[in-house]
Design an enzyme around this catalytic site. Structure first.
Site, PDB file in Angstrom:
ATOM      1  N   ARG A  99      52.804  -2.963   1.611  1.00 28.82           N
ATOM      2  CA  ARG A  99      53.928  -3.894   2.331  1.00 28.82           C
ATOM      3  C   ARG A  99      55.267  -3.702   1.577  1.00 28.82           C
ATOM      4  O   ARG A  99      55.256  -3.303   0.358  1.00 28.82           O
ATOM      5  CB  ARG A  99      53.458  -5.319   1.875  1.00 28.82           C
ATOM      6  CG  ARG A  99      54.222  -6.730   2.443  1.00 28.82           C
ATOM      7  CD  ARG A  99      53.907  -7.872   2.191  1.00 28.82           C
ATOM      8  NE  ARG A  99      54.837  -8.868   2.142  1.00 28.82           N
ATOM      9  CZ  ARG A  99      54.678 -10.009   1.480  1.00 28.82           C
ATOM     10  NH1 ARG A  99      53.484 -10.136   0.712  1.00 28.82           N
ATOM     11  NH2 ARG A  99      55.816 -11.038   1.918  1.00 28.82           N
ATOM     12  N   HIS A 133      51.693   4.229  -9.204  1.00 24.40           N
ATOM     13  CA  HIS A 133      52.317   4.929  -8.466  1.00 24.40           C
ATOM     14  C   HIS A 133      51.911   5.906  -7.466  1.00 24.40           C
ATOM     15  O   HIS A 133      50.602   6.058  -7.554  1.00 24.40           O
ATOM     16  CB  HIS A 133      53.401   5.749  -9.358  1.00 24.40           C
ATOM     17  CG  HIS A 133      52.538   6.808 -10.160  1.00 24.40           C
ATOM     18  ND1 HIS A 133      52.056   6.703 -11.360  1.00 24.40           N
ATOM     19  CD2 HIS A 133      52.226   8.156  -9.843  1.00 24.40           C
ATOM     20  CE1 HIS A 133      51.505   7.691 -11.667  1.00 24.40           C
ATOM     21  NE2 HIS A 133      51.509   8.583 -10.813  1.00 24.40           N
ATOM     22  N   GLU A 168      56.333   9.449  -8.545  1.00 22.80           N
ATOM     23  CA  GLU A 168      56.044  10.630  -9.524  1.00 22.80           C
ATOM     24  C   GLU A 168      56.454  11.959  -8.530  1.00 22.80           C
ATOM     25  O   GLU A 168      55.914  12.149  -7.583  1.00 22.80           O
ATOM     26  CB  GLU A 168      54.704  10.915 -10.196  1.00 22.80           C
ATOM     27  CG  GLU A 168      54.934  12.002 -11.312  1.00 22.80           C
ATOM     28  CD  GLU A 168      53.460  12.073 -11.688  1.00 22.80           C
ATOM     29  OE1 GLU A 168      53.475  12.999 -12.805  1.00 22.80           O
ATOM     30  OE2 GLU A 168      52.545  11.573 -11.382  1.00 22.80           O
ATOM     31  N   GLU A 227      44.547   9.263  -9.049  1.00 26.68           N
ATOM     32  CA  GLU A 227      44.574   9.337 -10.309  1.00 26.68           C
ATOM     33  C   GLU A 227      44.271   7.823 -11.055  1.00 26.68           C
ATOM     34  O   GLU A 227      44.899   6.746 -10.706  1.00 26.68           O
ATOM     35  CB  GLU A 227      46.028   9.487 -10.821  1.00 26.68           C
ATOM     36  CG  GLU A 227      46.341   9.734 -12.436  1.00 26.68           C
ATOM     37  CD  GLU A 227      47.794  10.170 -12.844  1.00 26.68           C
ATOM     38  OE1 GLU A 227      48.041   9.878 -13.973  1.00 26.68           O
ATOM     39  OE2 GLU A 227      48.538  10.802 -11.792  1.00 26.68           O
ATOM     40  N   ASN A 277      45.234   2.400 -19.571  1.00 25.66           N
ATOM     41  CA  ASN A 277      46.387   2.111 -20.772  1.00 25.66           C
ATOM     42  C   ASN A 277      45.613   1.410 -22.017  1.00 25.66           C
ATOM     43  O   ASN A 277      44.853   0.442 -21.735  1.00 25.66           O
ATOM     44  CB  ASN A 277      47.423   1.222 -20.048  1.00 25.66           C
ATOM     45  CG  ASN A 277      48.226   1.951 -19.230  1.00 25.66           C
ATOM     46  OD1 ASN A 277      48.882   2.923 -19.312  1.00 25.66           O
ATOM     47  ND2 ASN A 277      47.829   1.412 -17.816  1.00 25.66           N
ATOM     48  N   GLN A 297      45.558  -1.178   0.600  1.00 23.70           N
ATOM     49  CA  GLN A 297      44.257  -0.223   0.679  1.00 23.70           C
ATOM     50  C   GLN A 297      44.732   1.312   0.736  1.00 23.70           C
ATOM     51  O   GLN A 297      45.497   1.711   1.134  1.00 23.70           O
ATOM     52  CB  GLN A 297      43.358  -0.900   1.468  1.00 23.70           C
ATOM     53  CG  GLN A 297      43.909  -0.705   2.986  1.00 23.70           C
ATOM     54  CD  GLN A 297      43.996  -1.824   3.776  1.00 23.70           C
ATOM     55  OE1 GLN A 297      44.942  -1.598   4.507  1.00 23.70           O
ATOM     56  NE2 GLN A 297      43.501  -2.921   3.469  1.00 23.70           N
ATOM     57  N   PRO A 331      31.751  -1.995  14.319  1.00 23.09           N
ATOM     58  CA  PRO A 331      33.031  -1.819  15.325  1.00 23.09           C
ATOM     59  C   PRO A 331      34.031  -2.830  15.147  1.00 23.09           C
ATOM     60  O   PRO A 331      33.672  -4.071  14.924  1.00 23.09           O
ATOM     61  CB  PRO A 331      32.454  -1.561  16.722  1.00 23.09           C
ATOM     62  CG  PRO A 331      31.105  -2.531  16.665  1.00 23.09           C
ATOM     63  CD  PRO A 331      30.535  -2.327  15.301  1.00 23.09           C
ATOM     64  N   VAL A 346      39.034   1.129   2.740  1.00 19.91           N
ATOM     65  CA  VAL A 346      38.628   1.172   4.057  1.00 19.91           C
ATOM     66  C   VAL A 346      37.947   2.331   4.482  1.00 19.91           C
ATOM     67  O   VAL A 346      38.647   3.533   4.545  1.00 19.91           O
ATOM     68  CB  VAL A 346      39.468   0.789   4.888  1.00 19.91           C
ATOM     69  CG1 VAL A 346      39.124   0.625   6.471  1.00 19.91           C
ATOM     70  CG2 VAL A 346      40.246  -0.503   4.677  1.00 19.91           C
TER      71      VAL A 346
END
Length: 316
Positions: free
Chosen positions: A47, A116, A165, A231, A235, A249, A282, A302
């Site tokens: 978004r 990212h 990146e 990736e 952290n 998604q 469907p 999805v």
């Protein structure tokens, strides 16, 4: 065009948990079947706050092209599909801008869970300077990953704050080459994507003790520089992230959504966590079969029937 755009919109919005009649009992070796399924990254849906501004940045500075665009004035939102090449061969981005905020949509908040996107370029220095000259945000200047290393990369932000990146590489089939997700248990996440989605660990897990993180690259194929990867980033000592409402998604093609979700994903979710949020079946009036689920960190995937996806692309 209308049907395909509605199809895109259905991927962008929250999917309704609809009951669907299951097929016959799945085979015992369904997880082995997942490893041999014909899968490809189709798109990531996000978004944005201003569609025109985002398109300008992605086309003028990142080198992407507008593949389609549609206004939905009666519903107060707009969509666009953007990327480096055709939708039937490349990983692309689906963008949505809501014209009016309400309690269901709210203000755009990126959160901290999505990290990212990654893009390859043959002239990273020129790209960074163009972005800088236009007032863009450079969060990491071009340079090697490690002192004396040969991999050159940089980080920039788009107008909404999505991080990109930039990687200096020769031409590749997939310039939009990865997306990075922050996870709280990297071993569990690797296990989830390998078993539920048939991905492979394409490089040994890398620990950066100086910057306090661990990363793993999972995807399809064998060469991580020639294909799209996810990736996964852990952290150190971070146990919680905010999801926000920006990144929606990732969509991936499959030969059989029933085997993929009703059998394989269901089994892995029970063991590692996550949730099936749209049972396989469907989409009403479109005829495209999909399924949707959350992984153990709450990121949505999805799965889209390959044949149905190809038919909708041809209709455009």
């Amino acid at each position: 065009m209308y049907q395909h755009l509605v199809f895109c919109v259905l991927l962008l919005i929250s999917l309704i948990d609809l009951s669907t009649a299951a097929r016959s009992s799945p085979p015992d070796n369904v997880l082995e079947w997942v490893q041999n399924d014909d899968r490809r990254f189709l798109r990531a849906n996000i978004r944005v706050g201003d569609l025109d501004r985002t398109i300008k940045f992605y086309t003028e500075f990142l080198g992407m092209k507008i593949l389609s665009r549609k206004e939905f004035p009666e519903a107060n939102f707009s969509t666009a599909v953007i990327g480096f090449g055709s939708e039937d061969t490349q990983f692309i981005l689906g963008l949505t801008q809501y014209r009016m905020f309400d309690t269901a949509v709210g203000k755009l908040e990126l959160g901290t869970a999505f990290s990212h996107f990654g893009i390859t370029t043959q002239d990273i220095y020129t790209m960074v300077e163009k972005i800088r000259a236009a007032g863009g945000v450079i969060t990491r200047e071009p340079g090697p990953v490690t002192p004396g290393g040969t991999t050159i990369y940089a980080f920039v932000n788009d107008p909404d704050g999505y991080s990109f990146e930039l990687l200096l590489r020769p031409p590749t089939p997939e310039p939009l080459n990865h997306m990075c997700l922050n996870v709280v248990d990297i071993d569990r996440s690797i296990d989830f994507y390998e078993r539920a989605l048939g991905m492979k660990l394409l490089l040994p897990t890398f620990n950066n003790t100086e910057e306090q993180y661990t990363v793993a690259m999972v995807g399809y194929g064998t060469n991580y520089t020639q294909t799209v990867v996810i990736e996964l980033k852990y952290n150190f000592n971070v146990t919680e992230y905010t999801k926000g409402n920006g990144y929606a998604q990732v969509a991936i093609g499959t030969d059989d959504v029933y085997k993929s979700s009703a059998a394989a994903v269901k089994q892995v979710v029970q063991e590692l966590g996550g949730k099936i949020i749209r049972p396989p079946g469907p989409i009403p009036f479109l005829g495209s079969k999909i399924t949707a689920f959350l992984d153990s960190d709450g990121f949505e995937t999805v799965l889209v029937d390959n044949d149905d996806y190809a038919k909708y692309l041809k209709k455009d």
